[in-house]
Design a protein around this motif. Structure first.
Motif, short mmCIF file in Angstrom:
data_model
loop_
_atom_site.label_atom_id
_atom_site.label_comp_id
_atom_site.label_asym_id
_atom_site.label_seq_id
_atom_site.Cartn_x
_atom_site.Cartn_y
_atom_site.Cartn_z
N PRO A 1 37.16 29.40 27.66
CA PRO A 1 37.78 29.50 28.98
C PRO A 1 36.74 29.65 30.08
N THR A 2 36.96 28.95 31.20
CA THR A 2 36.04 29.06 32.32
C THR A 2 35.99 30.49 32.83
N VAL A 3 37.16 31.12 32.98
CA VAL A 3 37.22 32.55 33.29
C VAL A 3 37.26 33.30 31.96
N ASN A 4 36.21 34.04 31.66
CA ASN A 4 36.07 34.64 30.33
C ASN A 4 36.41 36.13 30.29
N TRP A 5 36.72 36.72 31.44
CA TRP A 5 37.08 38.15 31.45
C TRP A 5 37.88 38.46 32.71
N CYS A 6 38.93 39.26 32.54
CA CYS A 6 39.76 39.69 33.67
C CYS A 6 40.27 41.08 33.36
N GLY A 7 39.96 42.03 34.22
CA GLY A 7 40.43 43.38 33.94
C GLY A 7 40.07 44.37 35.03
N LYS B 1 36.45 39.54 26.01
CA LYS B 1 35.64 40.21 24.99
C LYS B 1 35.44 41.69 25.34
N PRO B 2 35.06 42.51 24.33
CA PRO B 2 34.77 43.92 24.62
C PRO B 2 33.78 44.07 25.77
N ALA B 3 33.97 45.12 26.56
CA ALA B 3 33.19 45.29 27.79
C ALA B 3 32.54 46.67 27.84
N CYS B 4 31.72 46.87 28.83
CA CYS B 4 31.08 48.17 29.04
C CYS B 4 32.14 49.26 29.18
N GLN B 5 31.94 50.38 28.50
CA GLN B 5 32.94 51.44 28.50
C GLN B 5 33.04 52.15 29.84
N GLU C 1 42.09 56.52 53.09
CA GLU C 1 42.02 55.40 52.15
C GLU C 1 41.05 55.75 51.03
N VAL C 2 41.55 55.71 49.82
CA VAL C 2 40.71 55.95 48.65
C VAL C 2 40.63 54.66 47.84
N VAL C 3 39.60 54.55 47.04
CA VAL C 3 39.46 53.40 46.14
C VAL C 3 39.71 53.90 44.73
N LEU C 4 40.73 53.35 44.10
CA LEU C 4 41.13 53.77 42.76
C LEU C 4 40.23 53.19 41.68
N GLY C 5 39.69 52.03 41.96
CA GLY C 5 38.86 51.31 41.00
C GLY C 5 38.65 49.90 41.48
N VAL C 6 38.42 48.98 40.56
CA VAL C 6 38.19 47.58 40.93
C VAL C 6 38.88 46.66 39.93
N MET C 7 39.22 45.47 40.40
CA MET C 7 39.62 44.38 39.53
C MET C 7 38.43 43.43 39.43
N ASP C 8 38.10 43.02 38.22
CA ASP C 8 36.89 42.25 37.97
C ASP C 8 37.24 40.97 37.20
N LEU C 9 36.75 39.83 37.68
CA LEU C 9 36.90 38.57 36.96
C LEU C 9 35.53 37.94 36.79
N ASP C 10 35.24 37.47 35.57
CA ASP C 10 33.98 36.82 35.26
C ASP C 10 34.22 35.37 34.87
N SER C 11 33.19 34.53 35.07
CA SER C 11 33.29 33.12 34.71
C SER C 11 32.01 32.65 34.04
N VAL C 12 32.15 31.67 33.16
CA VAL C 12 31.00 31.09 32.47
C VAL C 12 30.40 29.93 33.26
N THR C 13 30.91 29.67 34.47
CA THR C 13 30.35 28.64 35.33
C THR C 13 29.81 29.27 36.61
N LEU C 14 28.82 28.66 37.19
CA LEU C 14 28.26 29.13 38.44
C LEU C 14 29.24 28.89 39.59
N ALA C 15 29.27 29.83 40.54
CA ALA C 15 30.07 29.68 41.77
C ALA C 15 31.51 29.29 41.47
N ALA C 16 32.13 30.00 40.52
CA ALA C 16 33.49 29.65 40.10
C ALA C 16 34.54 30.06 41.13
#
Length: 240
Positions: free
Chosen positions: A98-104, A136-140, A201-216
């Protein structure tokens, strides 16, 4: 008007977010149906990114409807976004997978049991713990300190970060060596200060998406994901 595509015929289970069958009365579930897995299927008529993100937001809103457990909601959001991206020709499947290899999500540690305490913008330093995700498994955990990677910087700055080449980003944390580009969105939430009308305004966390292509990721992805994050944050009960 776009509408949720699929819902199963099975009635919504009469369960609390923690599995107890007694808290919800039958009347609160009458007429409701459970969102179907096919909500991540992308119709063939969806061609542009704008259409894709509009359609996906409808699916996300349907999945979140009537549920305020952040564990449940973030699990479904990470899944429907990840699998929808795999089924959309704008991202789809590359030769390597998958072009997008992580979402969480990564979330402030104080939101997790056993504390589940209320956040304050004055609290520091922070640790972001791994939350619901697909991939895939990610940093804890991630230390929320300046220069501590894309997620840490987005969390601290309260700004969306689009990284076309993660290798060129100072302090990048390589959870998966195949990742080449990334987008991280802060999960901002406004809360009342004591009993006053003032809010912070507080920040609860982040949503993160990774890709196996440059500038996706581009501005259309920023707009679409930002709306999904806002809807997700507002749907959840974050502390007691």
């Amino acid at each position: 008007m776009l509408r949720p595509k699929h819902r199963s015929e099975c009635p919504l289970s009469v369960l609390t977010p923690y599995g107890s069958p007694d808290s919800f009365s039958p009347s609160t579930t009458d007429g409701l149906t459970m969102p179907h897995a096919d909500s991540s299927d992308i119709p063939e008529y969806i061609k542009s990114k704008k259409e894709f993100w509009e359609y996906l937001h409808v699916q996300v809103a349907a999945l979140l409807d009537g549920q305020d457990s952040w564990v449940t909601n973030l699990s479904n959001v990470s899944s429907v976004v990840y699998h929808s991206l795999m089924g959309f020709e704008g991202f789809g499947m590359a030769k390597t997978g998958p072009t997008v290899n992580w979402c969480g999500f990564y979330l402030d540690s104080c939101l997790f049991p056993p504390s589940s305490s209320r956040l304050s913008s004055a609290d520091s330093p922070r640790i972001l713990l791994l939350g619901p995700f697909c991939g895939k498994p990610a940093c804890q955990y991630i230390r929320a300190q300046k220069g501590g990677g894309v997620c840490a910087d987005a969390y601290l700055s309260k700004k969306i970060l689009v990284v076309p080449d993660v290798e060129a980003y100072p302090g990048h944390i390589a959870c998966d060596g195949s990742t080449l580009s990334e987008i991280v969105l802060p999960m901002k939430h406004k809360v009342k200060i004591s009993d006053d009308k003032d809010v912070e305004e507080v920040v609860l966390g982040v949503m993160d998406l990774d890709s196996v292509t440059l500038a996706a990721f581009d501005e259309e992805d920023v707009s679409g994901l930002e709306r999904i994050v806002e809807t997700t944050v507002s749907s959840c009960k974050w502390w007691n």
